[in-house]
Design a protein around this motif. Structure first.
Motif, PDB file in Angstrom:
ATOM      1  N   ASP A 104       0.812  -1.217   0.000  1.00 47.64           N
ATOM      2  CA  ASP A 104       0.000   0.000   0.000  1.00 47.64           C
ATOM      3  C   ASP A 104       0.850   1.275   0.000  1.00 47.64           C
ATOM      4  N   GLY A 105       2.179   1.133  -0.129  1.00 44.81           N
ATOM      5  CA  GLY A 105       3.053   2.293  -0.182  1.00 44.81           C
ATOM      6  C   GLY A 105       3.646   2.678   1.165  1.00 44.81           C
ATOM      7  N   LYS A 106       3.145   2.150   2.247  1.00 49.06           N
ATOM      8  CA  LYS A 106       3.687   2.412   3.572  1.00 49.06           C
ATOM      9  C   LYS A 106       4.885   1.505   3.807  1.00 49.06           C
ATOM     10  N   TYR A 107       5.602   1.752   4.889  1.00 46.03           N
ATOM     11  CA  TYR A 107       6.717   0.879   5.234  1.00 46.03           C
ATOM     12  C   TYR A 107       6.871   0.786   6.745  1.00 46.03           C
ATOM     13  N   VAL A 108       7.537  -0.275   7.152  1.00 42.53           N
ATOM     14  CA  VAL A 108       7.868  -0.508   8.545  1.00 42.53           C
ATOM     15  C   VAL A 108       9.366  -0.770   8.590  1.00 42.53           C
ATOM     16  N   ALA A 109      10.053  -0.170   9.554  1.00 45.68           N
ATOM     17  CA  ALA A 109      11.479  -0.429   9.724  1.00 45.68           C
ATOM     18  C   ALA A 109      11.707  -0.887  11.159  1.00 45.68           C
ATOM     19  N   PHE A 110      12.607  -1.852  11.333  1.00 46.71           N
ATOM     20  CA  PHE A 110      12.952  -2.274  12.676  1.00 46.71           C
ATOM     21  C   PHE A 110      14.423  -2.649  12.746  1.00 46.71           C
ATOM     22  N   GLU A 111      14.979  -2.408  13.913  1.00 45.83           N
ATOM     23  CA  GLU A 111      16.388  -2.629  14.167  1.00 45.83           C
ATOM     24  C   GLU A 111      16.653  -4.111  14.417  1.00 45.83           C
ATOM     25  N   ILE A 112      17.749  -4.594  13.891  1.00 45.12           N
ATOM     26  CA  ILE A 112      18.195  -5.956  14.156  1.00 45.12           C
ATOM     27  C   ILE A 112      19.011  -5.907  15.443  1.00 45.12           C
ATOM     28  N   TYR A 113      18.819  -6.899  16.307  1.00 45.46           N
ATOM     29  CA  TYR A 113      19.533  -6.886  17.584  1.00 45.46           C
ATOM     30  C   TYR A 113      21.035  -6.866  17.359  1.00 45.46           C
ATOM     31  N   ASN A 114      21.739  -6.239  18.268  1.00 44.79           N
ATOM     32  CA  ASN A 114      23.167  -6.010  18.111  1.00 44.79           C
ATOM     33  C   ASN A 114      23.964  -7.296  18.308  1.00 44.79           C
ATOM     34  N   SER A 115      24.921  -7.491  17.455  1.00 41.78           N
ATOM     35  CA  SER A 115      25.762  -8.681  17.520  1.00 41.78           C
ATOM     36  C   SER A 115      27.058  -8.413  16.759  1.00 41.78           C
ATOM     37  N   TYR A 116      28.044  -9.237  17.037  1.00 39.81           N
ATOM     38  CA  TYR A 116      29.326  -9.133  16.342  1.00 39.81           C
ATOM     39  C   TYR A 116      29.151  -9.356  14.840  1.00 39.81           C
ATOM     40  N   LYS A 117      28.274 -10.264  14.466  1.00 42.94           N
ATOM     41  CA  LYS A 117      28.059 -10.602  13.056  1.00 42.94           C
ATOM     42  C   LYS A 117      26.787  -9.936  12.537  1.00 42.94           C
ATOM     43  N   ILE A 118      26.645  -8.642  12.765  1.00 44.46           N
ATOM     44  CA  ILE A 118      25.396  -7.932  12.461  1.00 44.46           C
ATOM     45  C   ILE A 118      25.040  -8.004  10.983  1.00 44.46           C
ATOM     46  N   ARG A 119      25.993  -7.848  10.100  1.00 40.86           N
ATOM     47  CA  ARG A 119      25.676  -7.885   8.660  1.00 40.86           C
ATOM     48  C   ARG A 119      25.173  -9.256   8.239  1.00 40.86           C
ATOM     49  N   GLN A 120      25.828 -10.303   8.734  1.00 39.00           N
ATOM     50  CA  GLN A 120      25.408 -11.649   8.376  1.00 39.00           C
ATOM     51  C   GLN A 120      24.028 -11.974   8.947  1.00 39.00           C
ATOM     52  N   ILE A 121      23.787 -11.543  10.183  1.00 44.92           N
ATOM     53  CA  ILE A 121      22.481 -11.788  10.811  1.00 44.92           C
ATOM     54  C   ILE A 121      21.394 -11.016  10.069  1.00 44.92           C
ATOM     55  N   THR A 122      21.681  -9.772   9.705  1.00 44.00           N
ATOM     56  CA  THR A 122      20.715  -8.974   8.940  1.00 44.00           C
ATOM     57  C   THR A 122      20.400  -9.643   7.614  1.00 44.00           C
ATOM     58  N   GLN A 123      21.427 -10.130   6.923  1.00 47.55           N
ATOM     59  CA  GLN A 123      21.232 -10.824   5.654  1.00 47.55           C
ATOM     60  C   GLN A 123      20.396 -12.088   5.847  1.00 47.55           C
ATOM     61  N   PHE A 124      20.682 -12.851   6.911  1.00 48.71           N
ATOM     62  CA  PHE A 124      19.964 -14.083   7.202  1.00 48.71           C
ATOM     63  C   PHE A 124      18.485 -13.796   7.462  1.00 48.71           C
ATOM     64  N   ILE A 125      18.200 -12.763   8.272  1.00 52.63           N
ATOM     65  CA  ILE A 125      16.817 -12.407   8.586  1.00 52.63           C
ATOM     66  C   ILE A 125      16.095 -11.893   7.339  1.00 52.63           C
ATOM     67  N   ALA A 126      16.774 -11.091   6.522  1.00 48.12           N
ATOM     68  CA  ALA A 126      16.171 -10.592   5.277  1.00 48.12           C
ATOM     69  C   ALA A 126      15.824 -11.745   4.343  1.00 48.12           C
ATOM     70  N   ASN A 127      16.728 -12.704   4.219  1.00 49.17           N
ATOM     71  CA  ASN A 127      16.459 -13.872   3.375  1.00 49.17           C
ATOM     72  C   ASN A 127      15.312 -14.699   3.935  1.00 49.17           C
ATOM     73  N   TYR A 128      15.247 -14.835   5.256  1.00 52.44           N
ATOM     74  CA  TYR A 128      14.175 -15.582   5.909  1.00 52.44           C
ATOM     75  C   TYR A 128      12.816 -14.928   5.625  1.00 52.44           C
ATOM     76  N   ILE A 129      12.762 -13.610   5.749  1.00 50.26           N
ATOM     77  CA  ILE A 129      11.513 -12.873   5.471  1.00 50.26           C
ATOM     78  C   ILE A 129      11.142 -13.010   3.995  1.00 50.26           C
ATOM     79  N   ALA A 130      12.129 -12.883   3.108  1.00 46.02           N
ATOM     80  CA  ALA A 130      11.862 -13.000   1.667  1.00 46.02           C
ATOM     81  C   ALA A 130      11.317 -14.377   1.315  1.00 46.02           C
ATOM     82  N   GLU A 131      11.890 -15.428   1.906  1.00 45.48           N
ATOM     83  CA  GLU A 131      11.398 -16.790   1.648  1.00 45.48           C
ATOM     84  C   GLU A 131       9.967 -16.947   2.122  1.00 45.48           C
ATOM     85  N   LYS A 132       9.675 -16.453   3.331  1.00 45.14           N
ATOM     86  CA  LYS A 132       8.320 -16.562   3.874  1.00 45.14           C
ATOM     87  C   LYS A 132       7.325 -15.786   3.013  1.00 45.14           C
ATOM     88  N   ALA A 133       7.723 -14.593   2.550  1.00 47.73           N
ATOM     89  CA  ALA A 133       6.825 -13.774   1.722  1.00 47.73           C
ATOM     90  C   ALA A 133       6.572 -14.441   0.385  1.00 47.73           C
TER      91      ALA A 133
END
Length: 136
Positions: A104-133
């Protein structure tokens, strides 16, 4: 819909890391969120109050039926169903966060919890959401 982050060289998510991330996804984490300024009218229907997003600190969970932001609407949970997601990208408004664009043109943004491997975790969560969608 895939998110392309350049991960740190030599740093990878192990099987244990992935299992920990999956547990955290289901259990939820406290996160800074940007959500549309939703309100309820007299009859209890959801309406958009203004074009600006509200910044909240809430618990984010990713479950089988969608992304849940607990108590985002007074005492109600905001659920973003998989079929409403149009794209996923990195948010520039909040550090280390994902921006979920809705159809509908709106968006939601949320922070990924802090971790040493933040980029990898962010990528993993993004891929997980994309697969579910894509499944739904």
């Amino acid at each position: 819909m895939a998110l392309s982050l350049s991960p740190q060289t030599g740093v990878k998510l192990t099987k244990k890391d992935k299992a920990d991330v999956l547990k955290k996804i289901n259990r939820g984490w406290k996160s800074t969120c940007l959500i549309p300024d939703y309100v309820f009218d007299e009859s209890g229907n959801i309406q958009i109050n203004s074009d600006k997003n509200r910044r909240l600190i809430k618990i984010v969970k990713i479950l089988d039926d969608g992304i849940h932001i607990e108590k985002a609407l007074k005492n109600k949970t905001l659920r973003i169903r998989w079929n409403l997601i149009s794209s996923i990208s990195q948010s520039k408004e909040i550090k280390n966060s994902l921006k979920i664009e809705l159809k509908d043109g709106k968006y939601v943004a949320f922070e990924i919890y802090n971790s040493y491997k933040i980029r990898q975790i962010t990528q993993f969560i993004a891929n997980y959401i994309a697969e579910k969608a894509n499944e739904n």
